[in-house]
Write a protein that holds these residues in place. Sequence first.
Motif, short mmCIF file in Angstrom:
data_model
loop_
_atom_site.label_atom_id
_atom_site.label_comp_id
_atom_site.label_asym_id
_atom_site.label_seq_id
_atom_site.Cartn_x
_atom_site.Cartn_y
_atom_site.Cartn_z
N ALA A 160 -23.04 59.42 -21.56
CA ALA A 160 -24.42 59.91 -21.69
C ALA A 160 -24.52 61.25 -20.28
CB ALA A 160 -25.87 58.59 -21.34
N ALA A 161 -23.77 60.14 -19.47
CA ALA A 161 -23.89 61.23 -18.22
C ALA A 161 -22.95 62.30 -18.25
CB ALA A 161 -22.93 60.12 -16.93
N ALA A 162 -21.70 62.19 -18.94
CA ALA A 162 -20.99 63.13 -19.49
C ALA A 162 -22.08 64.00 -19.77
CB ALA A 162 -19.57 63.14 -19.93
N LEU A 163 -22.71 63.89 -21.04
CA LEU A 163 -23.71 64.99 -21.92
C LEU A 163 -24.24 65.48 -21.30
CD1 LEU A 163 -23.12 62.80 -25.03
CD2 LEU A 163 -22.13 64.81 -24.99
N VAL A 164 -24.88 64.85 -19.81
CA VAL A 164 -25.55 65.55 -19.45
C VAL A 164 -25.18 66.81 -18.33
CG1 VAL A 164 -27.69 64.99 -17.15
CG2 VAL A 164 -27.44 63.51 -19.58
N PHE A 165 -24.81 65.94 -17.51
CA PHE A 165 -23.97 66.95 -16.55
C PHE A 165 -23.17 67.84 -16.61
CE2 PHE A 165 -25.81 63.02 -14.53
CZ PHE A 165 -26.75 63.42 -14.29
N GLY A 166 -22.22 67.35 -17.83
CA GLY A 166 -21.43 68.63 -17.82
C GLY A 166 -22.06 69.89 -18.48
N PRO A 167 -22.65 69.87 -19.36
CA PRO A 167 -23.46 70.87 -20.13
C PRO A 167 -24.31 71.92 -18.95
CG PRO A 167 -23.91 69.32 -21.93
CD PRO A 167 -22.97 68.29 -20.82
N LEU A 168 -24.96 70.81 -18.46
CA LEU A 168 -25.81 71.88 -17.11
C LEU A 168 -25.22 72.67 -16.54
CD1 LEU A 168 -28.85 68.44 -16.23
CD2 LEU A 168 -28.59 70.64 -17.35
N ALA A 169 -23.95 72.01 -15.94
CA ALA A 169 -22.78 72.74 -14.84
C ALA A 169 -22.06 74.07 -15.59
CB ALA A 169 -21.71 71.68 -14.92
N PHE A 170 -21.87 73.55 -16.85
CA PHE A 170 -21.52 74.54 -18.11
C PHE A 170 -23.02 75.98 -18.20
CE2 PHE A 170 -20.48 76.78 -22.04
CZ PHE A 170 -19.42 77.62 -21.84
N ALA A 171 -23.80 75.53 -18.49
CA ALA A 171 -25.05 76.26 -18.32
C ALA A 171 -24.90 77.52 -17.04
CB ALA A 171 -26.36 75.80 -18.85
N PHE A 172 -25.22 76.85 -16.16
CA PHE A 172 -25.53 77.29 -14.71
C PHE A 172 -24.37 78.11 -14.86
CE2 PHE A 172 -28.54 74.31 -13.73
CZ PHE A 172 -29.66 75.48 -13.33
N THR A 173 -23.27 78.49 -14.99
CA THR A 173 -22.03 78.94 -14.56
C THR A 173 -21.60 79.79 -15.68
OG1 THR A 173 -20.60 76.79 -15.11
CG2 THR A 173 -21.51 77.24 -12.96
N LEU A 174 -22.27 79.44 -17.33
CA LEU A 174 -21.67 80.63 -18.24
C LEU A 174 -22.02 82.24 -18.28
CD1 LEU A 174 -20.50 80.28 -20.73
CD2 LEU A 174 -22.22 79.70 -21.94
N ASP A 175 -20.98 82.31 -18.59
CA ASP A 175 -21.35 84.18 -18.49
C ASP A 175 -20.72 85.15 -19.92
OD1 ASP A 175 -22.62 85.82 -17.49
OD2 ASP A 175 -21.14 87.01 -16.28
N ARG A 176 -20.70 86.00 -20.05
CA ARG A 176 -20.57 86.42 -20.81
C ARG A 176 -18.70 87.10 -20.95
NH1 ARG A 176 -23.30 92.10 -23.72
NH2 ARG A 176 -23.42 92.17 -21.12
N ALA A 177 -18.68 87.32 -20.35
CA ALA A 177 -16.94 87.48 -19.75
C ALA A 177 -16.48 86.73 -18.96
CB ALA A 177 -16.85 89.12 -18.88
N ARG A 178 -16.58 85.75 -19.21
CA ARG A 178 -16.30 84.36 -18.20
C ARG A 178 -16.65 82.88 -18.46
NH1 ARG A 178 -17.88 82.54 -12.62
NH2 ARG A 178 -15.92 81.90 -11.30
N TRP A 179 -15.86 82.65 -19.64
CA TRP A 179 -16.59 81.16 -19.32
C TRP A 179 -15.07 80.01 -19.58
CZ3 TRP A 179 -13.70 79.04 -23.55
CH2 TRP A 179 -12.08 79.75 -24.13
N LYS A 180 -14.20 80.22 -19.24
CA LYS A 180 -12.98 79.65 -19.67
C LYS A 180 -12.68 78.61 -18.29
CE LYS A 180 -9.71 81.99 -22.49
NZ LYS A 180 -8.22 82.64 -21.78
N GLU A 181 -13.54 79.62 -16.59
CA GLU A 181 -13.47 78.63 -15.51
C GLU A 181 -14.60 78.07 -15.87
OE1 GLU A 181 -12.99 81.57 -12.59
OE2 GLU A 181 -11.17 81.12 -12.53
N PRO A 182 -16.03 78.34 -16.43
CA PRO A 182 -17.00 77.78 -16.00
C PRO A 182 -16.76 76.46 -16.97
CG PRO A 182 -17.72 79.94 -15.65
CD PRO A 182 -15.98 79.42 -16.60
N LEU A 183 -15.94 76.70 -18.24
CA LEU A 183 -15.89 75.08 -18.94
C LEU A 183 -14.79 74.37 -18.11
CD1 LEU A 183 -16.26 74.38 -22.08
CD2 LEU A 183 -13.87 75.06 -22.59
N VAL A 184 -13.74 75.02 -17.87
CA VAL A 184 -13.41 73.54 -16.79
C VAL A 184 -14.02 73.02 -15.45
CG1 VAL A 184 -11.41 73.52 -15.28
CG2 VAL A 184 -10.94 75.07 -16.96
N PHE A 185 -14.74 73.68 -15.00
CA PHE A 185 -15.73 72.74 -13.84
C PHE A 185 -16.64 72.33 -14.69
CE2 PHE A 185 -19.78 72.87 -11.37
CZ PHE A 185 -18.91 72.76 -10.39
N ALA A 186 -17.30 72.46 -15.39
CA ALA A 186 -17.83 71.49 -17.05
C ALA A 186 -17.45 70.26 -17.03
CB ALA A 186 -18.98 72.55 -17.38
N GLY A 187 -15.76 70.33 -17.22
CA GLY A 187 -15.09 69.60 -17.93
C GLY A 187 -15.07 68.30 -16.21
#
Length: 571
Positions: A53-80
Amino acid sequence: MSEGETDQAPGTQADWPLRPWMLAALLALAGLAVHFVTDSAGADLVPWRAALAAALVFGPLAFAFTLDRARWKEPLVFAGVVALVMAGIAWRASSAGDRHADQAFWVAAGLVAITLALPLFQAGFHRLRWRTAYDRTHFHVWTDAISGAGALVFTGVSWLLLLLLAALFSAIDIDLVEDLIDEGWFGWSFSGAAFGAALGVLRNQLKIIGTLQSVVMLVFSIIAVPLAVALAIFLLSVLASGISVLWNATESPTPLLLSVAVAGFVLVNAVVRNADHEVSGNRALRWAALVLALAIFPLALLAAISTGTRIAEYGLSPERLWGIVAVAVAVAYGLAYFVAPIRGRLPGWMERVRSANMHLAVATCVLAFILALPLFDFGAISARNQLARLESGKVAVDEFDFDALRWDFGDAGRNALARLTEGNDPDIADLANEALEAEIRTYRNAERNDERDSRLANLRLQFEDAALQELVIQHVRASAWRCNAPCVALDLGMGENGKRMVALVEGGRVAQEEFDISGPADKDAVERAVDVATLNEVPEPGQSEGSTVEIREWTGRRIYIDGKPAGQPFE
């Protein structure tokens, strides 16, 4: 500078029309997954469920704050990484049970770590290290806070609108919306979708939010002037009157002092801004920021003295150790802000504050992450300190808080009690065994010694039975709510169950207690809580220290205060 590094620079974020839709779908699915993980057929929140549950809450939130159209790989790693960190902390906290007593602080430390890591990652610290531009980090701190708060407000408004629609349709016997609201999965999904959509819209408007940030900081900088004046008066008053005036005014000055220090920190940075060219030319604001920067260190020192005084009196506990950490961080920031204006030339102090902010943010993030890991057992550290105080005679046996070891230190405290039960001192062994076997905490040492002595001085025993007197004294000693005003104990005789009945009369109110004088001293006598003064219409007579409190014959027996009946007859 690479494209990835410019994407997150202030003022360069491009509008991405799909962002609100993508974030709404992402967080809606995350919310739905959290529902099924935490409420699968009413399943208990076992460690693996809590971690997921913690992973499903904070991981997607971190990805949502950092995701950009030309920049998704690093945000995905950070969210993980964020998901793994918070999942590990949740697993540890949920599996600890009562073996530890500070699980909430582990979670808080993890939240502090990822909250500080978010703007550092957005500013590219993972690539640039100490070459990271301060204005980027500061920009993301404020825009994250504003967009997150705005998304929360939108989510709340969305729920309010949904409830209004449910009531509207229910008025015409259409219960579809109301039935959906009652479904657990819908609440999680709707909240996630609303938050994600709002966050996506706001992240598309970072340029506007950046302007709003300037307005907010301008308003905050105005508040800095009266706070600076007030703090100057406060510190001068403490300097003139002595620190004792602060201890006499409040029992817990540390949270108050730290809160004011945090307020000063925020307002200093509202004036300091991102760079010297952004700082207001108003001399009053500049001087107010300087006064606040100098005041944070004395406030943090006072908090440190307060914490040290309490530890010297009561010893260590897990909560106090976490308090030491908070005070240490405040002292570090305060010292950096205090040194900045006096190191070198005064005109450059704001730039030194900005540099300190970057270094201290990274250090605090690392410290919080380390403390969230299972590297330190604050319960064990505290238990060893408490035993050392007892064994050295620094605290008397009758003043030692055995209950704290039982309830506040986890397994380490209970193991310490078990060792005390096997010691050579019979008094210590008996008290340790009593605390170890207790099913309900009595909080006998939850108050200061002088407060307990004052309550006992208020007690007047109007009977001669020495054994019963000792039981009543022990009961009042352990009950912090008893005898805070002049009170009288009266022997009511033997009850039907063979126990002695005693009336405690305080403030015109009567409570009956029962004590077993045939067995060993019952220090935790169960209160029957028969507050008979509230069970009839007899007015409560006034009671003072010299009042005559007596039992008079009446068709039964009842209590009189200064000749006036109090409460109901008890026979």
